[in-house]
Motif scaffolding. Structure first.
Motif, PDB file in Angstrom:
ATOM      1  N   GLN A  97      -8.322  -0.611  -0.798  1.00  0.00           N
ATOM      2  CA  GLN A  97      -8.924  -1.583   0.126  1.00  0.00           C
ATOM      3  C   GLN A  97     -10.210  -1.044   0.750  1.00  0.00           C
ATOM      4  N   THR A 105       0.837  -1.201   0.000  1.00  0.00           N
ATOM      5  CA  THR A 105       0.000   0.000   0.000  1.00  0.00           C
ATOM      6  C   THR A 105       0.873   1.252   0.000  1.00  0.00           C
ATOM      7  N   ASP A 107      -5.616  -1.691  -4.965  1.00  0.00           N
ATOM      8  CA  ASP A 107      -5.205  -2.398  -3.754  1.00  0.00           C
ATOM      9  C   ASP A 107      -6.276  -3.426  -3.396  1.00  0.00           C
TER      10      ASP A 107
END
Ligand code: ATP
Ligand code: ATP
Ligand code: MG
Ligand code: MG
Lengths: 307, 236, 236, 307
Positions: B96, B49, B172
């Protein structure tokens, strides 16, 4: 005797007419209660007569006639006891209020002086004996002067000032001064009040906008993340603030107009006040959004990612 | 104009907290061609990330150089002044946490950026409809974000990242909340886009069943990155 | 006291929005024994999260009956008055969005509930340390939530759900952000807990590689649920 | 003449002593500027002499002696011109201020009456001629009476009231009344101010707590989700509010004490005021948190799940 001054001023070159006037706060018995009014004493036929008479006439006799404002609810020929005499309503004006909001009544200078005298001998005396401060009679005496054409009011004012050690005011300033002095003190208080209330409302608007911005800080971070430029974000916040301010302005105006008749004093809400208020509101709204904007600009787009 | 979409040189990142300094990225170099779609792998906490955030000009690296679309955006400091313009016009993000705007409905979330970029309304509405239909959530077009399921909002996030025709997509775990079939159809869509419109993509995923849809694999471990061809990579 | 941890009878749920009514759960029945660990499967939007929310007494069903730990908590209306006490003392949640408190550090997030339930400090601290160590994040004990990676915060969420010794654990994709090895070790931990302490668990997951760790499979589709033994289930 | 009343009251049964006092607001030239003070005129040797003399003595002669408060900065034997005469400072008091915050000075009743007379003949007259309202001299005259032992002050007061159509105040009420009347008007304004400021600060505290609560609504939802009881959440919010209120209280007190010397009038900050303020703060803080609590209790635990 202070009225001498009048004759002295009349002798100043260029002054065509000089008259004495008095202003005093008295209580007048209306149908409902004792109403505080400003009594204007003027020399009949000279400067200072009532404006805007909607029925009846101005004073004609030296004694016991009175012109009252329509707000007080009297009709022509009503009898009003003042001091030791009964006055007859001979004229009714519209919109004659002092800047502090008290209705004006007009009586002759002679009557006014008598009232003044009575007040300081009778009413006040027994008031004082009771240890109570005399609040019902505040007296303002003044000389008003008319200037002959061809002379500059300003020059004459200067002249009077130098020569008599009195302050003189030109024709235009005169009315302003007269009323202003009456309310000098209370207008200072109103001014202070206004400033405090403006500061306070700025603080409240700021807080609200700040609240709203904080509540949306995650979304602002997202908007920054996906690339929305700062200017768009600032626009959003200022818009919100203005909408809020505008609603408050409308609500405030409606509210003010709704309650103004319930106020102890007649409050004049002039259209100019509204316009002024509007600009204050706009300003306050913009200033109020600064905090929120600051927070928004500081928001980190990475915040949008984390938990 | 080269064929490179992303070029990273000696990139480093350390997080400094009050009692320690954590070297997450210790110096990585890699290149990604236009139209190349890469899988980014690595254990939890390895800095995946972090890397995406730096590539997206959201997080400032400690040192190194980042070149996006032939433009140096970072070289020991931000070179590019208006990184937000870059993001708005060239980058697509799927993260995410899906980061949708809860007080806008699905359609407005998707069309926010094209609208800001001055695309004509008919055009971006048509495009939004296409994408939402492909992802199987066209019936939720006017739903508020709060009434979507986890997988549905993940798909809205995917739709949004595609709506502004980005040159580079950073994703992500875009398929984490999706079942296998959906995950595969999302990957098919991404791959098609990459090939047809030469969009470069880096996709973090833990799902090795998706390997066939990638061109290359970026594996990050202990602060360093290795790049391999997907066809030559054996996971585990 | 029966051996049942969860009993659901004719449970229904519809979402009413301004222009439509969405029947998500159309009438489901199932039972879960103490110590049984079940996988909840279903396409995106099928109502898995909705079901967990209802079992957790967070979302009110439309009708039906829910019995938890031999106590009827819902029967066409909430029977149990203090659902929050139930949650605090008997339930553990792990949700897609991990829902940690960002202004508390890892340790405080984990020990919040035992603290509230009046457990002694030495005890809950020791336990928190154990769980965090098992999940491989003991070095982050004093970190703030904001500085954790996705997988790390997911593991903190798992730790929190275990800290108050729940009787029932409801987990919504607890391993989505984890790589395969971590995912497996989390499942091993959950299974061990289920067996040793007779905790019943329902775990939503799209990862069919985790099937071996479950006793049974709850499959939800088009509003109805079917329960099968894990050993007899073939996915796809 | 109004002083007659004094003799009349002295003749009321049970009244052992009656004295006249005057209170007027005058300007006194200190080293820096004209300072507004309340001049107390009392009959030497009778009721009403200065309290708390820290140096010098009280008045001994009927004329041109003055006792001033230490705040004014004079030393013993300083000369102060008042009206047409020069007064000598013979005593200095500490803490002698009127409730409106003006320092007190003491002169003999005779001097006071003379000053009053001068004011109404000289100063005021030329002020009035300038159209300026006389604001420098407000005069309160009163009769104070001492009651012989064995008589109930209340009865006598009743008696005087009935008989003389004067209000009479018992010994305890007297001082209170005297100062209260001086500031009756301004205390009404201060009261209004206080009420507005309390309302406003409640609103501000409410907004802040509301902001804080809104900013943490997601976390509150999480806490509810994992089963934290409402009472704990309410406690948290009220605590926060009280901490905030307490900080504001401390800050406010420090600030008030810091600026009080800069105020145009001497403001007395009594310890009781602080205590009262403290309770107001606590109350306002609790009330202020109600909105936040309402929001918090309404927060849906399901919110913690969604995006
Ligand atoms: N508050 C709501 N209002 C209206 N509809 C809702 C609401 N919450 C959920 N839904 C709808 O109910 C359906 C089921 O949602 P749910 O979140 O239970 O799905 P899910 O099985 O968890 O899906 P996923 O795997 O994507 O997380 C979805 O179609 C969703 O749009
Ligand atoms: N703001 C921060 N301050 C301090 N440390 C941080 C911060 N953000 C991330 N870290 C640390 O940096 C490391 C890498 O984090 P990152 O989020 O990049 O991991 P990741 O590879 O994405 O992991 P995951 O697969 O779990 O999402 C982690 O150990 C994390 O704790
Ligand atoms: Mg990550
Ligand atoms: Mg779900």
């Amino acid at each position: 005797m202070f009225e001498d001054v009048k004759y002295q001023i009349r002798n100043v070159e260029g002054v065509s007419e000089a008259a004495a006037m008095t202003f005093q706060t008295i209580q007048i018995p209306t149908s409902l209660k004792q109403e505080r009014v400003t009594a204007v004493g003027y020399e009949i036929g000279k400067i200072g007569k009532p404006q805007n008479i909607i029925s009846g006439r101005e004073l004609a006799r030296e004694h016991y006639e009175i012109v009252v404002d329509t707000k007080l609810g009297f009709k022509l020929d009503d009898k009003i006891p003042l001091g030791r005499n009964i006055y007859t309503v001979v004229g009714i004006t519209k919109g004659a209020v002092s800047s502090s909001g008290e209705a004006l009544v007009y009586i002759s200078l002679k009557d006014a002086q008598q009232l003044q005298f009575l007040a300081s001998n009778d009413t006040i005396r027994s008031d004082r004996a009771r240890g109570i401060k005399d609040t019902t009679s505040t007296i303002v005496n003044t000389i008003v002067a008319k200037v002959s054409s061809g002379y500059s009011p300003k020059d004459i004012a200067e002249n009077i000032k130098k020569w008599k050690h009195k302050s003189a005011y030109t024709n235009e300033k005169q009315v302003e001064i007269l009323t202003k002095n009456v309310i000098e003190k209370s207008s200072k208080q109103i001014g202070l009040f206004t400033i405090i209330l403006i500061i306070v409302s700025s603080v409240i608007i700021s807080l609200i906008i700040y609240t709203m911005t904080i509540g949306k800080i995650k979304e602002i971070a997202i908007l920054k993340l996906i690339g929305m430029p700062n200017i768009e974000i600032v626009k959003m916040i200022v818009q919100q603030s203005l909408v809020l301010g505008f609603l408050a302005f409308v609500a405030g105006n409606i509210f003010a107009n709704a309650i103004k008749s319930k106020f102890p004093k007649n409050v004049q809400l002039l259209p100019e006040d509204s316009v002024g208020l509007f600009f204050v509101v706009v300003l306050v709204s913009v200033i109020g959004s600064l905090f929120g904007i600051y927070k928004a600009l500081k928001a980190n787009p990475a915040q949008a990612i984390g938990e | 104009m080269s064929s490179l979409a992303i070029k990273v040189e000696n990139l480093k990142k350390e997080y400094i907290t009050k009692d320690s300094t954590l070297q997450v990225i210790k110096g990585i170099d890699f290149e990604l061609e236009k139209g190349e779609i890469a899988m980014l792998l690595g254990p939890s906490g390895s800095g995946k990330t972090t890397l995406l955030l730096m590539l997206g000009c959201i997080l400032e690296p400690t040192s190194g150089r980042i070149t996006l679309d032939d433009e140096i955006v970072y070289e020991d400091r931000w070179i590019l002044k208006d990184t937000r313009k870059l993001r708005r016009e060239k980058l697509g993000f799927i993260f995410q946490a899906h980061n949708l705007i809860p007080f806008l409905n699905v359609q407005d979330n998707v069309t926010l950026l094209p609208q800001l970029n001055g695309i004509a309304e008919v055009e971006y509405k048509k495009k939004a409809k296409e994408i939402l239909t492909y992802l199987g959530i066209e019936d939720k077009t006017n739903y508020m974000i709060g009434s979507l399921s986890g997988g549905q909002s993940q798909r809205v996030a995917i739709a949004r990242s595609l709506a502004n025709d980005p040159r580079i997509i950073l994703a992500d775990e875009p398929t984490a909340a999706l079942d296998k079939e959906r995950a595969i159809s999302v990957m098919e869509l991404l791959r098609k886009l990459a090939k047809e419109q030469e969009v470069a993509m880096i996709v973090v995923t833990h799902d090795d069943r998706l390997l066939p849809y990638f061109d290359s694999v970026l594996k990050i471990d202990d602060g360093y990155l290795t790049k391999t061809k997907a066809s030559e990579t054996k996971l585990h």
